[in-house]
Write an enzyme that holds these catalytic residues in place. Structure first.
Site, PDB file in Angstrom:
ATOM      1  N   CYS A  18    -121.829  50.526  10.880  1.00 24.64           N
ATOM      2  CA  CYS A  18    -120.580  51.012  11.493  1.00 24.64           C
ATOM      3  C   CYS A  18    -120.739  52.543  12.257  1.00 24.64           C
ATOM      4  O   CYS A  18    -121.108  53.421  11.769  1.00 24.64           O
ATOM      5  CB  CYS A  18    -119.636  51.384  10.251  1.00 24.64           C
ATOM      6  SG  CYS A  18    -117.918  51.838  11.026  1.00 24.64           S
ATOM      7  N   MET A  43    -115.158  49.268  18.059  1.00 25.48           N
ATOM      8  CA  MET A  43    -115.983  49.454  16.982  1.00 25.48           C
ATOM      9  C   MET A  43    -117.128  50.255  17.718  1.00 25.48           C
ATOM     10  O   MET A  43    -117.715  50.028  18.770  1.00 25.48           O
ATOM     11  CB  MET A  43    -116.769  48.361  16.395  1.00 25.48           C
ATOM     12  CG  MET A  43    -115.789  47.130  15.784  1.00 25.48           C
ATOM     13  SD  MET A  43    -114.757  46.186  17.001  1.00 25.48           S
ATOM     14  CE  MET A  43    -115.808  45.078  17.224  1.00 25.48           C
TER      15      MET A  43
END
Length: 392
Positions: A104, A314
């Site tokens: 992430c 993201m």
């Protein structure tokens, strides 16, 4: 009826970029959860509140979106030249699994800040005032991330005037460097091509750029799938057919990239690859109500995470966007007008984001050297998270 007592586990709840997650030091986890396996997965699902058939996460720390259903483990690194090891788990919302297949990028920001907060960085390396360079080993994909974390009076500085579209309040800026960001081993373009004709059941052949940089991503043109590139979440997430169509493309890309062997395996690998669609610049109104002008951006990008259109972008997908934009001939590069790009500013549902990347061609193959972006992080709560003792 047996009543299981609740365990208290030290934890910190942190926003990093446009995501937030529950952070743990490895040594604070129950012994059975200090190693990969079923116990750790079950613990993290219970912490987040998954699987939840109501998709609300009322009985957990999750926020019922891919951006808020995350857990992170940090520990001191024994790897030379690194301060901490950072392991990230994407917790599914309505299914019983934790996806460990990728990083992430947003929470990479928080990993750098948390490393200092949690005493995992050598105090001698933390200045009284200035910037602390935190060297992070990203254990999901075996890559190095450098976080430049601002420090005041020996503590992480969290407040400031840096604004990030998709985050309501300003904070202190943290600069992230992703070194050699090609995800995994082998070619950055797993098929060997900058653009492929991707056969998708029911849709036919679609031009696609499939790249592993930051995270594996399948890029297609918005116009080829009936979109303009200015769509907001509701236009996609409220359309069952749209989500099913985009998942078909994602699964076809996963197969072509060699990430899965059979289509059904995609259900247990929802975090990767991502699916994104690109378009040339256009004026639009972001989710905040602010106008984004075509003249202020290089291209438009919309991306899905865990089966839903992401409210912003993201961090790892932003790395892929910048890297692909730097390579002439990819769909991302062409949407940005072609030519050479050392950085791009792209429009996403919440606004804009600027990301830089360096890519070079060596021995006939493209290689990503680094990608750079600015994010921010802030501790929201710290103390203990409680879970029933029989959860894992």
């Amino acid at each position: 009826m047996t009543q299981a007592p609740q365990l208290r586990i030290p934890a910190t709840y942190i926003r990093g970029g446009t995501s937030k997650g529950v952070f743990f030091r490895l040594r604070d986890l129950p012994e059975s959860c200090q190693v990969p396996g079923n116990a750790r997965d079950r613990l993290f699902m219970r912490v987040i509140g998954s699987p939840d058939p109501y998709a609300a996460h009322i009985d957990g720390m999750g926020g019922a979106t891919s951006s808020t259903s995350k857990c992170v483990i940090l520990s001191k690194s024994e790897r030379p030249g690194h301060d901490v090891d950072y392991l990230y788990g994407q917790v599914a919302i309505d299914k019983a699994f934790v996806d460990w297949s990728g990083n992430c990028g947003n929470l990479s920001t928080a990993a750098g800040a948390f490393a200092i907060h949690a005493g995992l960085v050598d105090p001698a390396r933390v200045p009284d005032n200035g910037t602390c360079v935190v060297r992070i080993w990203q254990a999901n994909i075996n890559k190095t991330i450098i976080a430049h974390v601002p420090v005041s009076n020996g503590q992480v500085r969290e407040t400031g005037d840096f604004e990030l579209d998709g985050v309501t309040f300003p904070a202190a800026e943290i600069v992230l460097e992703f070194l050699d960001p090609s995800d995994g081993e082998g070619s950055m373009f797993p098929t060997g091509n900058l653009v492929d004709d991707l056969e998708v059941p029911g849709l036919g052949a679609l031009p696609a750029t499939m790249i592993s940089a930051g995270i594996p991503v399948v890029f297609v043109n918005a116009r080829d799938i009936g979109y303009t590139g200015i769509e907001l979440r509701e236009a996609i997430n409220n359309d069952v057919w749209a989500l099913e169509k985009l998942e078909r493309i994602r699964v076809a890309g996963a197969l072509r990239m060699g990430l899965i062997d059979r289509p059904e395996q995609a259900q247990q690998r929802q975090h990767t690859p991502k699916i994104a669609f690109v378009a040339e610049p256009a004026d639009y109104t972001a989710a905040s109500g602010n106008r984004v002008a075509a003249r202020d951006i290089d291209l438009l990008v919309r991306a899905l995470s865990m089966g839903k259109l992401h409210h912003a972008m993201m961090g790892t997908a932003a790395v892929a966007i910048a890297t692909a934009a730097a390579i002439p001939g990819t769909l991302v590069n062409l949407a940005a007008g072609g030519g050479e790009h050392s950085a791009v500013c792209f429009g996403h549902p919440s606004g804009t984001l600027r990301v830089g990347a360096e890519a070079v061609r060596e021995n006939g193959e493209w290689i990503a050297k680094r990608a750079v972006m600015s994010r921010s992080a802030r501790i929201l709560m710290e103390g203990w998270v409680r879970v029933p003792e029989d959860s894992f």
